[in-house]
Write an enzyme that holds these catalytic residues in place. Structure first.
Site, mmCIF file in Angstrom:
data_model
loop_
_atom_site.group_PDB
_atom_site.id
_atom_site.type_symbol
_atom_site.label_atom_id
_atom_site.label_comp_id
_atom_site.label_asym_id
_atom_site.label_seq_id
_atom_site.Cartn_x
_atom_site.Cartn_y
_atom_site.Cartn_z
ATOM 1 N N ARG A 1 11.593 32.237 80.081
ATOM 2 C CA ARG A 1 11.692 30.870 79.331
ATOM 3 C C ARG A 1 13.012 31.458 78.196
ATOM 4 N NH1 ARG A 1 9.569 28.550 82.361
ATOM 5 N NH2 ARG A 1 7.829 26.888 81.947
ATOM 6 N N HIS B 1 17.837 27.329 85.665
ATOM 7 C CA HIS B 1 16.190 27.433 85.542
ATOM 8 C C HIS B 1 15.817 26.562 87.001
ATOM 9 C CE1 HIS B 1 12.733 26.817 82.551
ATOM 10 N NE2 HIS B 1 12.373 27.285 83.619
ATOM 11 N N ILE C 1 3.771 35.902 88.051
ATOM 12 C CA ILE C 1 5.117 36.234 88.514
ATOM 13 C C ILE C 1 5.460 37.775 88.583
ATOM 14 C CG2 ILE C 1 7.590 35.779 88.239
ATOM 15 C CD1 ILE C 1 6.735 33.084 87.155
ATOM 16 N N ALA D 1 14.698 29.028 89.424
ATOM 17 C CA ALA D 1 13.973 29.947 89.986
ATOM 18 C C ALA D 1 12.765 29.555 90.871
ATOM 19 C CB ALA D 1 13.495 31.144 88.956
ATOM 20 N N GLU E 1 19.277 24.018 78.117
ATOM 21 C CA GLU E 1 19.398 24.051 79.358
ATOM 22 C C GLU E 1 19.856 22.684 80.096
ATOM 23 O OE1 GLU E 1 16.061 27.325 80.501
ATOM 24 O OE2 GLU E 1 15.544 25.070 80.804
#
Length: 344
Positions: A245, A293, A165, A295, A274
């Site tokens: 994270r 979360h 990434i 993405a 989350e």
């Protein structure tokens, strides 16, 4: 290989290509098991499973279905655990290694989606897009100058982690005219430079960067890597981003750095819990742009993850080493166990 190998997953949503690929292979049999409501049935199937595809979302998976020591001890046939993402918070890799169980993740499968999201958060914070949207909908008597943002061209982006990434973020950053710094203790300087980034220490990255973005995994060495000391070391007015994270950054320390004005904003896709509670302190700040979360949760990203997962499971159950093996140090024991079962 003459015997049919048992592949199990729980009944979370997954892109259909996973089931299609497993079911198209005559050597594999797929069982989709309830994560709640019939634990006896699920455990009975897992006890016979050769492969377990597990959700990477720790707050969505009941703890007793985590691939940890307690479950592994009840699954003597298990040869591999496949995490449904780049992360593997729901898998005890060390316990799997001791048992001779391969652990695979899907690193890179949704990397384009996560990199794109990183810039979505950066632009939303710096351009004050969410603030402007909410003001237009709910307020009157303001001017355009009241919603003035910043220009990112010519400024400096610091990447903590330059894996699948991080490398894609670096590529996008150059298109925006950003200078890119990178800190990754696992890479040599020439490897960082090959990605168009300048290798620096973490201290130098924090001191020089206008925007700091996390792209490292969560483990013992990175938990609270970004705490009060690190936020204080960032430039005054800098922006903090994370699509990595929850737990790598200290949320309480970040709140203080934002509240006292040392940092000008944050874009956060990941959280210690989350989704974060609506009354979480960071959620109260207008200069925080928050996502759940998501993405890597795109149609393309999920399709790529599902395809990667199915392909790696099939490879392992043919006796081949999977492409994203997380415990290569245990490959000798793993391959011996796989060989005994599949006859290779």
């Amino acid at each position: 290989m003459n015997r049919v190998m048992q592949v199990c997953r729980l009944d979370f949503w997954i892109n259909p290509v996973f089931d299609e690929m497993i079911q198209a292979n005559p050597q594999l049999a797929l069982q989709v098991l309830p994560r709640q409501g019939d634990d006896e049935r699920t455990l009975a199937a897992l006890r016979q499973a050769h492969a377990y595809h597990v959700s990477a979302a720790k707050d969505e998976l009941p703890w007793h279905w985590f691939a940890g020591q307690a479950l592994i001890e009840q699954c003597p046939a298990l040869l591999c655990v496949s995490s449904g993402g780049a992360g593997f918070d729901t898998v005890d890799v060390a316990a799997c290694s001791r048992a001779g169980i391969a652990v695979m993740n899907q690193a890179g499968a949704n990397a384009h989606s996560v990199a794109e999201h990183t810039f979505g958060l950066l632009l939303a914070v710096v351009k004050r897009i969410v603030e402007s949207h909410n003001t237009l909908r709910h307020a009157t008597g303001f001017s355009r100058e009241d919603l003035m943002g910043e220009e990112i061209h010519g400024r400096t982006l610091g990447l903590i982690g330059l894996g699948e990434i991080g490398r894609r973020v670096a590529t996008i950053a150059r298109g925006f005219g950003l200078e890119v710094l990178a800190y990754d203790p696992h890479l040599r300087d020439e490897q960082v430079q090959a990605q168009g980034a300048q290798p620096v220490t973490l201290a130098e990255l924090l001191r020089r960067s206008d925007f700091v973005s996390l792209h490292c995994p969560l483990d013992a060495s990175t938990r609270h890597l970004m705490g009060a000391e690190q936020f204080a070391a960032m430039k005054r007015g800098a922006v903090f981003l994370s699509t990595a994270r929850g737990g790598i950054h200290d949320e309480a320390a970040l709140y203080v750095a934002l509240k006292n004005g040392h940092l000008s904003g944050a874009g956060l896709d990941v959280w210690a819990c989350e989704p974060p509670p609506q009354d979480a302190p960071l959620m109260s700040l207008p200069n925080v742009v928050a996502t759940f979360h998501t993405a890597g949760v795109t149609h393309g990203g999920r399709r790529n993850v599902a395809r990667s997962s199915a392909a790696q499971i099939a490879a392992l159950l043919r006796g081949e080493r999977p492409s994203h093996l997380l415990n290569p140090e245990a490959w000798g024991l793993i391959s011996e166990r796989v060989g005994r079962v599949v006859g290779v």
